[in-house]
Design a protein around this motif. Structure first.
Motif, PDB file in Angstrom:
ATOM      1  N   GLN A  22     111.062  17.236 -34.625  1.00 12.88           N
ATOM      2  CA  GLN A  22     112.477  17.353 -35.450  1.00 12.88           C
ATOM      3  C   GLN A  22     113.215  15.989 -36.019  1.00 12.88           C
ATOM      4  O   GLN A  22     113.762  15.983 -37.112  1.00 12.88           O
ATOM      5  CB  GLN A  22     113.395  17.870 -34.295  1.00 12.88           C
ATOM      6  N   MET A  76     113.182  23.994 -26.927  1.00 11.07           N
ATOM      7  CA  MET A  76     112.048  22.882 -26.935  1.00 11.07           C
ATOM      8  C   MET A  76     111.694  22.997 -25.560  1.00 11.07           C
ATOM      9  O   MET A  76     112.405  22.494 -24.470  1.00 11.07           O
ATOM     10  CB  MET A  76     112.518  21.663 -27.513  1.00 11.07           C
ATOM     11  N   ASN A 135     105.310  25.267 -30.057  1.00 13.30           N
ATOM     12  CA  ASN A 135     106.574  25.113 -29.797  1.00 13.30           C
ATOM     13  C   ASN A 135     107.404  24.207 -30.775  1.00 13.30           C
ATOM     14  O   ASN A 135     108.402  24.148 -31.233  1.00 13.30           O
ATOM     15  CB  ASN A 135     106.695  24.818 -28.339  1.00 13.30           C
ATOM     16  N   ALA A 136     106.539  23.038 -31.049  1.00  9.00           N
ATOM     17  CA  ALA A 136     107.287  22.037 -32.097  1.00  9.00           C
ATOM     18  C   ALA A 136     107.662  22.519 -33.369  1.00  9.00           C
ATOM     19  O   ALA A 136     108.692  22.523 -33.982  1.00  9.00           O
ATOM     20  CB  ALA A 136     106.235  20.787 -32.191  1.00  9.00           C
ATOM     21  N   ALA A 151     110.599  25.151 -32.747  1.00  5.74           N
ATOM     22  CA  ALA A 151     111.816  24.586 -32.551  1.00  5.74           C
ATOM     23  C   ALA A 151     112.381  23.272 -33.321  1.00  5.74           C
ATOM     24  O   ALA A 151     113.411  22.966 -33.135  1.00  5.74           O
ATOM     25  CB  ALA A 151     111.480  24.021 -31.160  1.00  5.74           C
ATOM     26  N   HIS A 152     111.549  23.059 -34.533  1.00  6.19           N
ATOM     27  CA  HIS A 152     112.298  21.837 -35.225  1.00  6.19           C
ATOM     28  C   HIS A 152     113.463  22.247 -36.112  1.00  6.19           C
ATOM     29  O   HIS A 152     114.046  21.198 -36.417  1.00  6.19           O
ATOM     30  CB  HIS A 152     110.981  21.366 -36.316  1.00  6.19           C
ATOM     31  N   HIS A 207     104.257  21.492 -39.578  1.00  6.05           N
ATOM     32  CA  HIS A 207     105.832  21.886 -39.151  1.00  6.05           C
ATOM     33  C   HIS A 207     106.473  22.857 -40.032  1.00  6.05           C
ATOM     34  O   HIS A 207     107.299  23.852 -39.774  1.00  6.05           O
ATOM     35  CB  HIS A 207     106.919  20.829 -38.737  1.00  6.05           C
ATOM     36  N   SER A 218     108.397  18.201 -29.084  1.00  9.16           N
ATOM     37  CA  SER A 218     109.146  18.827 -30.006  1.00  9.16           C
ATOM     38  C   SER A 218     110.215  18.088 -30.487  1.00  9.16           C
ATOM     39  O   SER A 218     110.519  18.272 -31.834  1.00  9.16           O
ATOM     40  CB  SER A 218     109.670  20.261 -29.402  1.00  9.16           C
TER      41      SER A 218
END
Length: 552
Positions: free
Chosen positions: A453, A444, A433-434, A437-438, A400, A449
């Motif tokens: 976060q 998300m 996406n994770a 979008a974190h 991430h 996701s």
């Protein structure tokens, strides 16, 4: 007289010699003849013996061939007899099969004759039944006609009754409309509207109760999962420092490290970009620098130099270059150990290298590799509790913050840069996406996701994990170096002494001595106009001309 006697004696000697020679020749001839006869007889005997033995051999060969021919003839006769027997057996089988078919054909013929007689009998009976059915059908048609007449009479009566009911209903509706003051359609609309409002009120109350109950249960369940995840993940303190201590066996080596008029230590600082503090601290040298990668490179280089004992500027540059290559390999090994430890398969080699580089990067004072591993373990635990894909969650947790260690496109945020890298190296769309979008920079679209976060926040917000002031300091130092490197002709830029001095190393082919003076002034003015900093910053531009040749 004497001559005559001599001639006579000669003639007599010749005659005697001739007689003796002839007798000897006859003897020899007879002996040779006897020998030849004996040889001829021996040869004849040998020839007779050879002829007898050859005759016997030929007879034996002839007998063997005759025996073989007889055996082959017997085998052929046996084979033909077997073939004949087999043909005779097959013929008998076919004959038996034909006899069986003939018998079965006769049986079927008899059965067909019986069936034909039975069919004739049934045909006769069917004719009688047909006559009976014809009579019965004529009776049914008569009864059907009578039934239709009765149904027509009933339909007429039903129509009369319906007319009477309609008139009665109309009279009653007229009376009801007069009493209620509403038409039929208005009364129907009012009733439907009342029922609709009541259903909506009941539905809204039910929906509100369901949502409140779901929120309460969801909050409890989320807190339970988060608490269990935190309790099951043990994390060590991962605060990073900005100094490293290099221990010495004795203080005698310090003078050699400093060198004549400080040339060795200056060469070390110029090559590694960190500051070496040699003070009264016994048997220790302090290596100061905000970049953990440079500090480690300086520590390993100094370790090699001290072990070798040859410390001078040329040797220092050689050792630093070798150490840099060694450290690059070490970074790859750290990345490989990390993915093996977390049981993550199929990661691209470039991503593995970036994971290794996290070891020498900090985020708000927290070591980035420790933070990413901790986040990966938290994500795996939380995904397991929720019944989601554990491997994908762990993979996204590790990657991430991958954008923080990449040198590509520094204008992007680390989340979007990490997402771009994951897309480039064909990671799963859920992982991509994770990563992006974190920090809520994109929407998300996958269920893992929000887990990434949440786990990122848990790892970063636990007590003692991060220091905001250190992160601000490191950001300012990085901006200082980036500002200097933006000028043309600058090769390297190092911020040392806690950001109070900026050393800029330029390329001698592109920057003259006059331009070096101007560059120092321009960088100092730009820092003064664009950056905020305590105290003052010393800008040192270093231009070094080197001429290298080799004697072979």
């Amino acid at each position: 007289m004497t001559i005559i006697i001599a001639v006579i004696s000669v003639v007599g000697g010749l005659a005697l010699g001739f007689v003796l020679g002839k007798s000897l020749l006859q003897k020899n001839m007879s002996s040779e003849l006897n020998r030849a006869k004996s040889d001829a007889k021996r040869l004849l005997d040998d020839a007779q013996k050879d002829a007898e033995s050859l005759k016997k051999e030929k007879l034996l060969d002839a007998k063997e061939k005759a025996i073989q021919l007889l055996a082959e003839t017997d085998r052929e006769i046996l084979k033909k007899n077997k073939n004949l027997e087999e043909s005779e057996r097959i013929f008998k089988q076919k004959e038996n099969a034909l006899n069986q078919k003939s018998n079965s054909f006769k049986q079927k013929e008899d059965e067909m004759e019986k069936a034909k007689a039975e069919l004739e009998k049934q045909k006769t009976e069917l004719g009688k039944d047909k006559e009976k059915l014809t009579k019965e059908l004529s009776g049914i048609e008569q009864r059907k006609t009578e039934f239709n007449d009765k149904m027509n009479k009933l339909d007429a009566k039903e129509a009369e009754i319906q007319i009477k009911l309609d008139s009665t209903e109309k009279i009653l509706l007229d009376k009801l409309e007069k009493v209620a003051g509403l038409t039929q359609d208005e009364a129907k609309t009012q009733l439907i509207e009342t029922m609709r409002k009541k259903a909506e009120a009941d539905g809204m109350a039910m929906i509100k109760n369901i949502i409140d109950e779901a929120n309460l249960n969801a909050t409890k369940e989320a807190k339970k999962i988060i608490i269990q995840t935190i309790q099951r993940t043990a994390a060590e303190s991962s605060i990073e420092n900005t100094v490293s201590v290099f221990n010495l066996e004795s203080d005698d080596i310090k003078g050699q490290i400093i060198g004549r008029e400080g040339r060795n230590i200056r060469a070390l600082e110029a090559a590694t970009g960190v500051e070496f503090i040699v003070d009264d601290t016994p048997e220790a040298i302090v290596i100061s620098g905000y970049d953990a990668y440079r500090r480690e490179m300086a520590r390993l280089s100094l370790q090699r130099l001290v072990a070798d004992g040859r410390i001078h500027p040329a040797r220092i540059e050689e050792v630093v270059a070798k150490t840099k290559k060694q450290l690059e390999q070490q970074i790859i090994e750290i990345g490989e150990r990390t993915v093996i430890e977390l049981n993550i398969q199929g990661l691209h080699p470039e991503l593995i290298k970036l994971v290794g580089k996290m070891r020498y990067r900090s985020s708000y004072g927290q070591n980035l590799l420790h933070h990413s591993k901790e986040t990966a373990n938290l994500c795996a635990t939380m995904a397991a509790e929720l019944g989601l894909n554990v491997k994908l969650a762990k993979r996204a947790g590790l990657l991430h913050d991958i954008g923080k260690v990449s040198d590509d496109d520094p204008e992007l945020s680390h989340a979007l840069l990490g997402m771009k890298l994951a897309e480039k190296y064909k990671e799963n769309p859920a992982v991509v996406n994770a990563i992006g979008a974190h920090h809520d920079e994109i929407e998300m679209t996958f269920v893992i996701s929000p887990i990434i976060q949440a786990c990122d926040a848990i790892s970063g917000s636990r007590p003692g994990a991060r220091r905001e002031i250190l992160e601000q300091y490191l950001k300012r130092i990085k901006e200082l170096e980036t500002l200097a490197q933006s000028y043309k002709g600058v090769d390297k830029a190092f911020a040392i002494q806690a950001g109070r001095e900026l050393r800029v190393i330029v390329e001698s082919e592109k920057v003259t001595d006059e331009r070096a003076d101007e560059l120092s002034f321009e960088i100092a003015q730009k820092i003064q106009n664009e950056m905020q900093y305590p105290g003052q910053i010393k800008v040192t531009v270093i231009r070094e001309k080197r001429a290298v040749n080799y004697a072979k």
